[in-house]
Scaffold this motif. Structure first.
Motif, PDB file in Angstrom:
ATOM      1  N   ASN A  81      -9.024   2.116  -0.174  1.00 11.17           N
ATOM      2  CA  ASN A  81      -8.122   2.823  -0.963  1.00 11.17           C
ATOM      3  C   ASN A  81      -7.177   3.652  -1.092  1.00 11.17           C
ATOM      4  N   LEU A  82      -5.776   3.313  -1.477  1.00 10.95           N
ATOM      5  CA  LEU A  82      -4.841   3.791  -0.170  1.00 10.95           C
ATOM      6  C   LEU A  82      -4.400   5.167  -1.091  1.00 10.95           C
ATOM      7  N   ASP A  83      -4.632   4.889  -2.496  1.00  9.16           N
ATOM      8  CA  ASP A  83      -5.027   6.246  -3.263  1.00  9.16           C
ATOM      9  C   ASP A  83      -5.686   7.734  -2.881  1.00  9.16           C
ATOM     10  N   ASN A  84      -6.957   7.520  -2.354  1.00  5.75           N
ATOM     11  CA  ASN A  84      -7.530   8.442  -1.584  1.00  5.75           C
ATOM     12  C   ASN A  84      -7.658   8.592  -0.304  1.00  5.75           C
ATOM     13  N   LEU A  89      -5.693  12.392   4.707  1.00  8.71           N
ATOM     14  CA  LEU A  89      -4.621  12.200   5.429  1.00  8.71           C
ATOM     15  C   LEU A  89      -4.389  13.587   6.134  1.00  8.71           C
ATOM     16  N   TYR A  90      -3.152  13.891   4.941  1.00 10.76           N
ATOM     17  CA  TYR A  90      -2.819  15.163   5.010  1.00 10.76           C
ATOM     18  C   TYR A  90      -3.283  16.510   5.145  1.00 10.76           C
ATOM     19  N   ARG A 154      -5.996  -3.047   0.385  1.00 12.08           N
ATOM     20  CA  ARG A 154      -5.527  -4.566   0.152  1.00 12.08           C
ATOM     21  C   ARG A 154      -5.073  -3.235  -1.133  1.00 12.08           C
ATOM     22  N   GLU A 155      -3.378  -3.875  -1.679  1.00 15.70           N
ATOM     23  CA  GLU A 155      -2.970  -3.027  -2.783  1.00 15.70           C
ATOM     24  C   GLU A 155      -2.493  -4.162  -3.601  1.00 15.70           C
ATOM     25  N   SER A 160       4.404  -2.272  -4.900  1.00 18.36           N
ATOM     26  CA  SER A 160       4.211  -0.605  -5.328  1.00 18.36           C
ATOM     27  C   SER A 160       3.739   0.168  -4.345  1.00 18.36           C
ATOM     28  N   ALA A 161       3.151  -0.672  -2.656  1.00 18.02           N
ATOM     29  CA  ALA A 161       2.431   0.462  -2.456  1.00 18.02           C
ATOM     30  C   ALA A 161       3.695   1.423  -1.482  1.00 18.02           C
ATOM     31  N   VAL A 162       4.956   0.383  -1.349  1.00 18.33           N
ATOM     32  CA  VAL A 162       5.479   1.076  -0.922  1.00 18.33           C
ATOM     33  C   VAL A 162       6.414   2.342  -1.516  1.00 18.33           C
TER      34      VAL A 162
END
Length: 251
Positions: A81-84, A89-90, A154-155, A160-162
């Motif tokens: 999940n990109l949001d997670n 990463l930061y 997978r978005e 929206s992902a960018v």
């Protein structure tokens, strides 16, 4: 397709979903209906699984057994999940490098890009739900197993992902022959998202407009462009070169 790559039958697919199997997508016969089909559709919606209505002939090409109008294509690995992932990463103290694939449809290209990404310590690959190659056994084979190591998000859509990446502080670089700057002039030592476009049409216009810069690779011969997997490797290793010279690289 290997028989271990799919599950067929309405109840069998529902059981697979309930047991937590990672499903790439569910193919449904166009006219599929009935109470059991409704139960399956409810689960698909609840779990956010990609589904596609197809002619029965397509299902029959996968298996001639009693598929009941539904076949689930399994994914060898789970999607992230990109949001997670972004805050994680930061928190790990990384200077992230993310690769965004805008409509790469060939599994071999996707696999080759994933292989280069793993070697270059890319933190994640982002793909769209539809109109894109996904993590299948063919893609894993082409990646030489790299897709077992590089997180794939997978978005719903790449636009929206960018935007999400930009809002999270990423510098977005679009790889395009329309770019004024050479790919070597771009600074990849910051949190960066590199966007690669589709094999035939390149980066879509709405995504192009969101890029902070467009980077081009010089073409000196008669053929107008590189294969997208080769182009991705060229740019990723320019990023690796800069990061090594700056004294850091994620790994």
């Amino acid at each position: 397709m290997d028989k271990t790559d799919y599950i067929f039958g309405l109840r069998a697919i529902m059981e697979a979903i309930d047991s937590g199997k990672t499903i790439d997508k569910v193919l449904l016969r166009r006219d599929l209906g009935g109470e059991l089909a409704k139960e399956l559709l409810d689960r698909i919606k609840e779990y956010g699984i990609v589904s596609q209505r197809v002619p029965v002939e397509k299902l029959n090409r996968i298996t001639m057994k009693n598929h009941q109008g539904a076949i689930a294509i399994l994914s060898p690995v789970g999607y992230h999940n990109l949001d997670n992932l972004l805050p994680q990463l930061y928190e790990e103290g990384r200077t992230p490098m993310i690769l965004v694939l805008d409509g790469i449809t060939d599994a071999r290209n996707f696999g080759a890009i994933a292989r280069s990404s793993e070697c270059a310590a890319v933190d994640a690959i982002v793909i769209p739900e539809r109109g894109s190659a996904s993590v299948t056994s063919d893609a894993v084979k082409a990646s030489a197993g790299a897709l077992f190591y590089v997180p794939v998000c997978r978005e719903r859509d790449i636009h929206s992902a960018v935007k999400k990446l930009k809002d999270s502080g990423y510098f977005v670089v679009g790889a395009s022959e329309k770019g004024i700057d050479s790919y070597t002039k771009v600074d990849y030592t910051v949190p960066v998202a590199i966007v690669m476009g589709a094999e035939d049409t390149g980066i879509s216009q709405d995504v192009l407009r969101q890029c902070d810069t467009l980077a081009s690779i010089p073409i000196l011969g008669n053929i107008g462009s590189l294969n997208v997997s080769v182009a991705a490797g060229v740019i990723l290793y320019e990023a690796v070169r800069q990061r090594l010279e700056s004294g850091f690289v994620n790994g």
